[in-house]
Design a protein around this motif. Structure first.
Motif, short mmCIF file in Angstrom:
data_model
loop_
_atom_site.label_atom_id
_atom_site.label_comp_id
_atom_site.label_asym_id
_atom_site.label_seq_id
_atom_site.Cartn_x
_atom_site.Cartn_y
_atom_site.Cartn_z
N ASN A 116 -47.93 -57.74 -73.30
CA ASN A 116 -46.91 -58.13 -74.26
C ASN A 116 -46.48 -57.00 -75.18
O ASN A 116 -45.43 -57.06 -75.82
N CYS A 121 -51.96 -50.23 -76.94
CA CYS A 121 -51.82 -51.50 -77.64
C CYS A 121 -51.18 -52.53 -76.71
O CYS A 121 -50.15 -52.26 -76.09
N SER A 174 -55.55 -65.79 -71.31
CA SER A 174 -54.73 -64.65 -71.72
C SER A 174 -54.63 -63.70 -70.53
O SER A 174 -55.30 -63.87 -69.52
N ARG A 186 -63.07 -61.88 -72.60
CA ARG A 186 -62.26 -63.11 -72.71
C ARG A 186 -62.24 -63.87 -71.38
O ARG A 186 -62.34 -63.27 -70.31
N GLY A 204 -54.79 -57.30 -76.14
CA GLY A 204 -53.71 -58.25 -76.39
C GLY A 204 -54.17 -59.48 -77.14
O GLY A 204 -55.30 -59.54 -77.62
N GLU A 205 -53.27 -60.45 -77.21
CA GLU A 205 -53.57 -61.67 -77.97
C GLU A 205 -54.71 -62.45 -77.30
O GLU A 205 -54.90 -62.37 -76.12
N SER A 230 -50.71 -55.88 -77.66
CA SER A 230 -50.25 -57.05 -78.43
C SER A 230 -48.74 -57.04 -78.58
O SER A 230 -48.11 -55.98 -78.60
N SER A 231 -48.16 -58.22 -78.75
CA SER A 231 -46.71 -58.32 -78.85
C SER A 231 -46.21 -57.86 -80.22
O SER A 231 -46.94 -57.87 -81.21
N SER A 233 -50.66 -56.26 -84.75
CA SER A 233 -51.42 -55.15 -84.17
C SER A 233 -50.55 -53.94 -83.88
O SER A 233 -50.96 -52.79 -84.09
N GLY A 244 -45.24 -61.86 -83.41
CA GLY A 244 -46.36 -62.77 -83.16
C GLY A 244 -47.71 -62.12 -83.38
O GLY A 244 -48.75 -62.77 -83.23
N SER A 245 -47.70 -60.85 -83.71
CA SER A 245 -48.95 -60.13 -83.96
C SER A 245 -48.64 -58.97 -84.88
O SER A 245 -47.52 -58.46 -84.90
N ASN A 288 -55.47 -60.59 -70.66
CA ASN A 288 -56.38 -59.46 -70.87
C ASN A 288 -57.32 -59.13 -69.71
O ASN A 288 -57.42 -57.96 -69.32
#
Lengths: 137, 119
Positions: B42, B8, A17, A12, B118-119, B10-11, B17, B14-15, A19
């Motif tokens: 997140n 993980c 983001s 990415r 993440g997102e 991701s939040s 995952s 909002g997700s 990430n």
């Protein structure tokens, strides 16, 4: 005594983001992982930037100036300082019209011996086959 | 039986995952596997206690507590949590907080690592 190899694949672009920076901070954390392990056991980290992820490697980033946060560039340099191997996909770099002159290649000012390796995707593929676990960011 | 390390990023809201990751952890534990669960970025939203449950939003405190009672080892990135104002006093009981090297150490003895970015 054993070694677990981790491969961090960053796909990415920067700043869109969290990430890419998390990939680098987790890879850098390989330097202090021994506190949780038995004597002689280690975890190593290698980072590869592919696809849009190669944009993380552009030099002269102004993140501190514009956002007052550390740049992805500085995290790459810190990775080199702690001897994390950093690969950048040659083909993906070329797709953006970029060359080694446009990206961070070393961290000499920090005293790092390690340098960034710009390699064909075939070599990154080999790295992905060699590691024990892959983590995609 | 094996050991699964799940990371993980991701939040919770909002997700989906984290929902998937917790369900996967539950399936693995039910089969007798050991599971380490790491949240960073997140994903640290998962660690906050007393989140109000609405039908329109993911809410995982209840299943997470049930899994922890069954042996799920769940840890949040302390720096990521603190950066978001998720301090220790609002962290769910049993939810550990460590630096990122904890996650890497967990991968050392894992048979499989499932990393969800993440997102």
């Amino acid at each position: 005594m054993a070694t677990t190899k981790l491969g961090f694949i960053v796909q990415r672009p920067p700043y869109k983001s969290e990430n890419p920076k998390l990939a680098l901070t987790h890879a850098i954390a390989s330097q202090s992982v021994e506190v949780y392990l038995n004597d002689g056991d280690i975890v190593t980290a290698e980072v590869a930037f592919i696809g849009d992820g190669v944009l993380n490697c552009l030099k002269d980033q102004k993140a501190t100036e514009h956002y007052d946060i550390s740049s992805t560039e500085s995290h790459i340099k810190m990775s080199l300082l702690v001897d994390v191997k950093v690969f950048v996909c040659k083909e993906d770099l070329a797709k953006f019209g970029l060359t080694e002159n446009d990206i961070v290649m070393d961290a000499e000012e920090f005293g790092a011996d390690m340098t960034v390796s710009v390699v064909p995707f075939q070599e990154i593929n080999k790295m992905m086959e060699d590691v024990n676990h892959l983590l995609f960011f | 039986m094996g050991k699964l390390t799940i990371g993980c990023f991701s939040s919770l809201v909002g997700s989906m995952s984290l929902d998937f990751a917790v369900k996967l952890a539950a399936a693995a534990i039910d089969k007798g596997h050991k599971v380490d669960f790491w949240v960073s970025g997140n994903g640290t939203m998962l660690s906050i206690k007393d989140q109000r449950s609405f039908k329109d939003y993911s809410s995982l405190e209840k299943p997470l507590k049930e899994l922890m009672a069954k042996g799920l080892n769940v840890t949040a990135c302390e720096a990521c949590a603190e950066a978001r104002g998720y301090h220790k006093d609002i962290t769910m009981e049993g939810f550990k907080r460590h630096s990122m090297d904890w996650y890497l150490a967990s991968t050392f003895s894992a048979d499989r690592v499932l990393h969800i970015g993440g997102e």
